[in-house]
Design a protein around this motif. Sequence first.
Motif, mmCIF file in Angstrom:
data_model
loop_
_atom_site.group_PDB
_atom_site.id
_atom_site.type_symbol
_atom_site.label_atom_id
_atom_site.label_comp_id
_atom_site.label_asym_id
_atom_site.label_seq_id
_atom_site.Cartn_x
_atom_site.Cartn_y
_atom_site.Cartn_z
ATOM 1 N N LEU A 82 0.861 -1.158 0.105
ATOM 2 C CA LEU A 82 0.001 -0.055 -0.088
ATOM 3 C C LEU A 82 0.821 1.349 0.177
ATOM 4 O O LEU A 82 0.716 2.125 -0.627
ATOM 5 C CB LEU A 82 -0.990 0.008 1.180
ATOM 6 C CG LEU A 82 -1.890 -1.122 1.282
ATOM 7 C CD1 LEU A 82 -2.845 -1.176 2.313
ATOM 8 C CD2 LEU A 82 -2.898 -0.820 -0.317
ATOM 9 N N ARG A 83 1.762 1.243 0.788
ATOM 10 C CA ARG A 83 2.956 2.313 0.687
ATOM 11 C C ARG A 83 3.499 2.648 -0.854
ATOM 12 O O ARG A 83 3.666 3.688 -1.209
ATOM 13 C CB ARG A 83 4.100 2.269 1.729
ATOM 14 C CG ARG A 83 3.723 2.564 3.011
ATOM 15 C CD ARG A 83 4.879 2.425 4.053
ATOM 16 N NE ARG A 83 5.590 1.292 4.045
ATOM 17 C CZ ARG A 83 5.492 0.288 4.912
ATOM 18 N NH1 ARG A 83 4.296 0.207 5.635
ATOM 19 N NH2 ARG A 83 6.325 -0.804 4.527
ATOM 20 N N LYS A 85 2.200 1.712 -3.595
ATOM 21 C CA LYS A 85 0.844 2.090 -4.328
ATOM 22 C C LYS A 85 0.646 3.535 -4.101
ATOM 23 O O LYS A 85 0.379 4.355 -5.111
ATOM 24 C CB LYS A 85 -0.359 1.140 -4.164
ATOM 25 C CG LYS A 85 -0.468 -0.034 -4.669
ATOM 26 C CD LYS A 85 -1.628 -0.804 -4.466
ATOM 27 C CE LYS A 85 -1.451 -2.168 -4.888
ATOM 28 N NZ LYS A 85 -2.791 -3.066 -4.868
ATOM 29 N N ARG A 86 0.684 4.108 -3.068
ATOM 30 C CA ARG A 86 0.532 5.504 -2.844
ATOM 31 C C ARG A 86 1.658 6.222 -3.435
ATOM 32 O O ARG A 86 1.331 7.342 -3.936
ATOM 33 C CB ARG A 86 0.489 5.676 -1.374
ATOM 34 C CG ARG A 86 0.229 7.398 -0.858
ATOM 35 C CD ARG A 86 -0.049 7.402 0.610
ATOM 36 N NE ARG A 86 -0.212 8.723 0.949
ATOM 37 C CZ ARG A 86 0.674 9.830 0.957
ATOM 38 N NH1 ARG A 86 1.779 9.758 0.329
ATOM 39 N NH2 ARG A 86 0.033 11.186 1.146
ATOM 40 N N GLU A 87 2.929 5.778 -3.293
ATOM 41 C CA GLU A 87 4.003 6.426 -3.942
ATOM 42 C C GLU A 87 3.930 6.480 -5.446
ATOM 43 O O GLU A 87 4.353 7.509 -6.149
ATOM 44 C CB GLU A 87 5.288 5.755 -3.332
ATOM 45 C CG GLU A 87 6.669 6.632 -3.502
ATOM 46 C CD GLU A 87 6.552 7.875 -3.197
ATOM 47 O OE1 GLU A 87 6.975 8.912 -3.767
ATOM 48 O OE2 GLU A 87 5.892 8.183 -1.958
ATOM 49 N N LEU A 89 1.138 7.106 -6.824
ATOM 50 C CA LEU A 89 -0.013 8.186 -7.065
ATOM 51 C C LEU A 89 0.894 9.464 -6.720
ATOM 52 O O LEU A 89 0.671 10.374 -7.576
ATOM 53 C CB LEU A 89 -1.135 8.122 -6.149
ATOM 54 C CG LEU A 89 -2.169 8.998 -6.558
ATOM 55 C CD1 LEU A 89 -2.623 9.217 -7.562
ATOM 56 C CD2 LEU A 89 -3.128 8.723 -5.162
ATOM 57 N N VAL A 90 1.766 9.636 -5.731
ATOM 58 C CA VAL A 90 2.360 10.850 -5.378
ATOM 59 C C VAL A 90 3.423 11.065 -6.603
ATOM 60 O O VAL A 90 3.634 12.367 -7.246
ATOM 61 C CB VAL A 90 3.331 10.526 -4.284
ATOM 62 C CG1 VAL A 90 4.286 11.737 -4.066
ATOM 63 C CG2 VAL A 90 2.100 10.594 -2.998
ATOM 64 N N VAL A 103 -2.679 14.915 -1.948
ATOM 65 C CA VAL A 103 -2.784 13.026 -1.976
ATOM 66 C C VAL A 103 -2.354 13.049 -0.338
ATOM 67 O O VAL A 103 -1.360 12.602 0.018
ATOM 68 C CB VAL A 103 -1.564 12.141 -2.533
ATOM 69 C CG1 VAL A 103 -1.785 10.945 -2.590
ATOM 70 C CG2 VAL A 103 -1.613 12.858 -4.156
ATOM 71 N N ASP A 106 -4.176 7.489 2.692
ATOM 72 C CA ASP A 106 -3.498 6.192 2.578
ATOM 73 C C ASP A 106 -4.295 5.399 1.623
ATOM 74 O O ASP A 106 -5.638 5.467 1.229
ATOM 75 C CB ASP A 106 -3.234 5.545 3.748
ATOM 76 C CG ASP A 106 -1.941 5.829 4.796
ATOM 77 O OD1 ASP A 106 -1.410 6.835 4.128
ATOM 78 O OD2 ASP A 106 -2.159 5.682 5.876
ATOM 79 N N CYS A 107 -3.376 4.491 0.754
ATOM 80 C CA CYS A 107 -4.454 3.324 0.143
ATOM 81 C C CYS A 107 -5.253 2.415 0.968
ATOM 82 O O CYS A 107 -4.817 2.303 1.804
ATOM 83 C CB CYS A 107 -3.257 2.975 -0.915
ATOM 84 S SG CYS A 107 -2.677 3.968 -2.271
#
Length: 159
Positions: A82-83, A85-87, A89-90, A103, A106-107
């Motif tokens: 999940l970290r 995946k969030r990165e 997006l960022v 953003v 969290d995912c």
Amino acid sequence: MADLVTIARLGHRGDGVAETPEGLLFVPRALPGERVEVARDGERGRLLAVVEAAPERVAAYCPEVGVCGGCALQEYEQAAALRWKREQLVDAFRRERLDVAAVTADCLDAHGDGRRRATFHARKDAEGRVRVGFAQARSHAIAEIEACPLLAPAMRRAL
């Protein structure tokens, strides 16, 4: 011939990326920090063995891991996935010069009863039997699987 490489990071599609003298090598199902044995074919590698596993490696939740072309990060511990995946997006926001501060969340984990869309493939084989399933990774072949643990119940019936 097998190569032994160290995975430096995950690529944008979730493949492990090794930096080798011949250039980048993309290895599905390999995780950052792992030493893996691979069969190399150009810039693609097929994972043969995990020699030194990352601490974030977990057992895959789907018995079809590696059969169909989905779920690239099944063996990556959920919080780490999940970290990552969030990165992704960022990074996309940064590339487009958008406000990364937007953003904030969290995912979310989408395991089980979550996926409401999927692409199924169907084809008649040489014997006239219709085969239905998911596309195999990097192939036009169909992976006929019994069930996908990520599909919502109504989608599971579609298989």
